[in-house]
Motif scaffolding. Structure first.
Motif, PDB file in Angstrom:
ATOM      1  N   LEU A 273       0.753  -1.246   0.072  1.00 17.62           N
ATOM      2  CA  LEU A 273      -0.071   0.008  -0.045  1.00 17.62           C
ATOM      3  C   LEU A 273       0.765   1.354  -0.027  1.00 17.62           C
ATOM      4  N   GLU A 274       1.898   1.218   0.800  1.00 15.98           N
ATOM      5  CA  GLU A 274       2.881   2.351   0.670  1.00 15.98           C
ATOM      6  C   GLU A 274       3.589   2.795  -0.534  1.00 15.98           C
ATOM      7  N   GLU A 275       3.793   1.496  -1.444  1.00 19.03           N
ATOM      8  CA  GLU A 275       4.235   1.866  -2.615  1.00 19.03           C
ATOM      9  C   GLU A 275       3.161   1.971  -3.509  1.00 19.03           C
ATOM     10  N   GLY A 276       1.967   2.392  -3.474  1.00 20.30           N
ATOM     11  CA  GLY A 276       1.179   2.708  -4.189  1.00 20.30           C
ATOM     12  C   GLY A 276       0.213   1.476  -5.281  1.00 20.30           C
ATOM     13  N   TYR A 277       0.519   0.240  -4.603  1.00 17.42           N
ATOM     14  CA  TYR A 277      -0.441  -0.831  -5.094  1.00 17.42           C
ATOM     15  C   TYR A 277      -1.816  -0.872  -4.693  1.00 17.42           C
ATOM     16  N   GLU A 278      -2.659  -1.517  -5.426  1.00 20.72           N
ATOM     17  CA  GLU A 278      -3.879  -1.884  -5.007  1.00 20.72           C
ATOM     18  C   GLU A 278      -3.943  -2.998  -4.355  1.00 20.72           C
ATOM     19  N   VAL A 279      -4.462  -3.131  -3.087  1.00 19.14           N
ATOM     20  CA  VAL A 279      -4.372  -4.426  -2.314  1.00 19.14           C
ATOM     21  C   VAL A 279      -5.507  -4.808  -1.857  1.00 19.14           C
ATOM     22  N   THR A 280      -5.893  -6.239  -1.948  1.00 20.77           N
ATOM     23  CA  THR A 280      -6.970  -7.085  -1.304  1.00 20.77           C
ATOM     24  C   THR A 280      -6.440  -7.965  -0.394  1.00 20.77           C
ATOM     25  N   LEU A 281      -6.800  -8.080   0.697  1.00 25.63           N
ATOM     26  CA  LEU A 281      -6.211  -9.189   1.543  1.00 25.63           C
ATOM     27  C   LEU A 281      -7.555 -10.079   1.889  1.00 25.63           C
ATOM     28  N   PHE A 282      -7.308 -11.415   1.749  1.00 26.24           N
ATOM     29  CA  PHE A 282      -8.333 -12.303   2.278  1.00 26.24           C
ATOM     30  C   PHE A 282      -8.012 -13.100   3.378  1.00 26.24           C
ATOM     31  N   GLU A 283      -8.934 -13.102   4.617  1.00 27.64           N
ATOM     32  CA  GLU A 283      -8.753 -13.650   5.851  1.00 27.64           C
ATOM     33  C   GLU A 283      -9.893 -14.726   5.911  1.00 27.64           C
ATOM     34  N   LYS A 284      -9.625 -16.009   6.018  1.00 25.15           N
ATOM     35  CA  LYS A 284     -10.640 -16.978   6.290  1.00 25.15           C
ATOM     36  C   LYS A 284     -11.581 -16.942   7.685  1.00 25.15           C
ATOM     37  N   ARG A 285     -10.886 -16.386   8.620  1.00 24.02           N
ATOM     38  CA  ARG A 285     -11.404 -16.158   9.902  1.00 24.02           C
ATOM     39  C   ARG A 285     -12.051 -14.921  10.219  1.00 24.02           C
ATOM     40  N   GLN A 286     -12.974 -14.530  11.313  1.00 26.20           N
ATOM     41  CA  GLN A 286     -13.697 -13.411  11.380  1.00 26.20           C
ATOM     42  C   GLN A 286     -12.641 -12.102  11.988  1.00 26.20           C
ATOM     43  N   GLY A 287     -11.599 -12.370  12.133  1.00 21.01           N
ATOM     44  CA  GLY A 287     -10.825 -11.556  12.834  1.00 21.01           C
ATOM     45  C   GLY A 287      -9.308 -11.489  12.669  1.00 21.01           C
ATOM     46  N   LEU A 288      -8.539 -10.371  12.436  1.00 23.01           N
ATOM     47  CA  LEU A 288      -7.186 -10.435  12.027  1.00 23.01           C
ATOM     48  C   LEU A 288      -6.251 -11.147  13.140  1.00 23.01           C
ATOM     49  N   GLY A 289      -5.087 -11.045  12.831  1.00 22.76           N
ATOM     50  CA  GLY A 289      -4.110 -11.625  13.849  1.00 22.76           C
ATOM     51  C   GLY A 289      -3.365 -12.980  13.831  1.00 22.76           C
ATOM     52  N   GLY A 290      -3.899 -13.619  12.764  1.00 17.90           N
ATOM     53  CA  GLY A 290      -3.372 -14.963  12.784  1.00 17.90           C
ATOM     54  C   GLY A 290      -3.336 -16.098  14.032  1.00 17.90           C
ATOM     55  N   VAL A 291      -2.116 -16.282  14.560  1.00 20.02           N
ATOM     56  CA  VAL A 291      -2.144 -17.146  15.897  1.00 20.02           C
ATOM     57  C   VAL A 291      -2.563 -16.233  16.849  1.00 20.02           C
ATOM     58  N   TRP A 292      -2.688 -15.046  16.758  1.00 24.12           N
ATOM     59  CA  TRP A 292      -3.025 -14.105  17.730  1.00 24.12           C
ATOM     60  C   TRP A 292      -4.711 -13.629  17.686  1.00 24.12           C
ATOM     61  N   GLU A 293      -5.189 -14.311  16.704  1.00 21.38           N
ATOM     62  CA  GLU A 293      -6.889 -13.883  16.677  1.00 21.38           C
ATOM     63  C   GLU A 293      -7.483 -14.464  17.661  1.00 21.38           C
ATOM     64  N   ARG A 294      -8.643 -13.668  18.141  1.00 24.18           N
ATOM     65  CA  ARG A 294      -9.330 -13.822  19.279  1.00 24.18           C
ATOM     66  C   ARG A 294      -9.880 -15.549  19.682  1.00 24.18           C
TER      67      ARG A 294
END
Length: 363
Positions: free
Chosen positions: A23-44
């Motif tokens: 995003l900082e470099e000016g690209y269009e970004v889409t992020l897919f996350e299968k869970r309902q929250g972010l954080g990976g191993v730290w997701e609630r």
């Protein structure tokens, strides 16, 4: 020039950093996350009671976004998740995330057209509510190495579950009431296994810890005085581990100075054996500390060895051979009655979303 479209799969630490950087470099970004929250191993939904990091706070923070000064030296899992949410919000990543989006397939566009086709299944409450295909110029896979919980396929497990027993991986353990007043068997000796055995010591009717190999466990403070970060998280400590290409002082140390290296590690082992009752609990590792200093070593939960000596945790060095209707049978022939079996047996990593002919690079 057309702006490149970037797909990032996974909203854990690496996925958030990747999205933020593009995003900082000016690209269009889409992020897919299968869970309902972010954080990976730290997701609630993946956080068990008492979860905390093993690194001191400042060694786990992003270089351009420090953790709040109000956080303790070893933040809880809840605090780490809140920190990652704050990071994503601050750098404009949150609005780019599609939650409940499980990427099912990634393949190259047909013909000579560069780019990728990404198939996504959208889910809510465990049910599929829609599908959609996307086109991207680049795909970054950040699904992590701790994504697929591993539970060994043991005989009799279905019979145990059918009789009312519960089999849980530490990754899916997020409610302490599950073991309240129950007979619990915890399998493993890593951080999550010892954390949950420690929790069961105070909540469960009885707790048995089954492990195949004892590992060195570290305190937050050596001898109750010195923060572990000043002992093992310094450049000085690194010199006692051989590099792939030794130069200068390190080359001398790991050749002619090998007796000094040996003495350094034996001294630290002696200090740990004085601080914790490894010998009395039958948990002295067979391998020397310098052979296990990587990811196999973790912080010891507060009160862990005290619970073992008091009998609140019964530790058995063996493995489960099979289940039966009301418990498990160990490799040594002993049968243990159990209501809940918790596996802290690690994770499998894989990339099922790729077709086999697609070359993959794992970092």
């Amino acid at each position: 020039m057309t702006t490149k479209q970037i797909c990032v799969i996974g909203a854990g630490v690496s996925g958030l950093v990747s999205a933020k950087t593009f995003l900082e470099e000016g690209y269009e970004v889409t992020l897919f996350e299968k869970r309902q929250g972010l954080g990976g191993v730290w997701e609630r939904s993946r956080a068990y009671p008492g979860l905390s990091i093993q690194n001191p706070r400042d060694t786990y923070a992003f270089s351009d976004y420090p953790m709040p000064a109000s956080y303790p030296e070893w933040p809880s899992g809840e605090q780490i998740c809140a920190y990652l949410e704050s990071y994503a919000q601050h750098f404009g990543v949150t609005e780019k995330i599609q939650f409940g989006a499980n990427v099912t397939k990634v393949e190259r566009k047909s013909g000579n057209t560069p780019g990728w086709m990404v198939s996504v299944s959208f889910q809510e409450d465990g049910k599929e509510i829609g599908k959609q295909n996307y086109e991207f110029d680049f795909v970054i896979v950040c699904n992590g190495t701790y994504d697929i919980p591993y539970i060994p396929n043991l005989a009799g497990m279905e019979e145990f579950i059918a009789a009312g027993g519960q089999v849980i991986h530490t990754n899916d353990f997020n409610d302490g009431s599950v073991i309240e007043g129950k007979r619990v068997v915890v399998v493993g000796f890593g951080k999550s296994a010892t954390d949950l055995a420690n929790l069961a010591a105070s909540k469960a009717k009885e707790c048995t810890l089954v492990f195949r190999q004892a590992l060195w466990k570290f305190p937050n403070f050596f001898l109750g005085l010195f923060n572990i970060k000043y002992i093992f998280l310094t450049r000085f400590a690194e010199t006692w581990m051989p590099y792939h290409k030794l130069q200068g002082w390190e080359k001398w140390l790991h050749t002619f100075g090998k007796p000094l290296v040996w003495a350094f590690w034996r001294l630290n082992e002696t200090i740990l054996r004085l601080q914790f009752p490894f010998d009395a609990c039958g948990m002295l590792p067979k391998q020397p500390m310098n052979k296990l200093i990587g990811c196999s070593i973790g912080l010891v939960p507060k009160g862990f060895f005290e619970h073992i000596r008091a009998g609140k945790i019964r530790a058995v060095k063996t493995k489960i051979d099979k289940f039966f209707a009301t418990g498990v049978e160990l490799d040594n022939g002993e049968k243990i009655q159990a209501d809940v079996v918790v596996f802290g047996t690690g994770f499998s990593s894989g990339y099922p979303l790729f077709r086999r002919e697609v070359p993959q690079t794992r970092i």
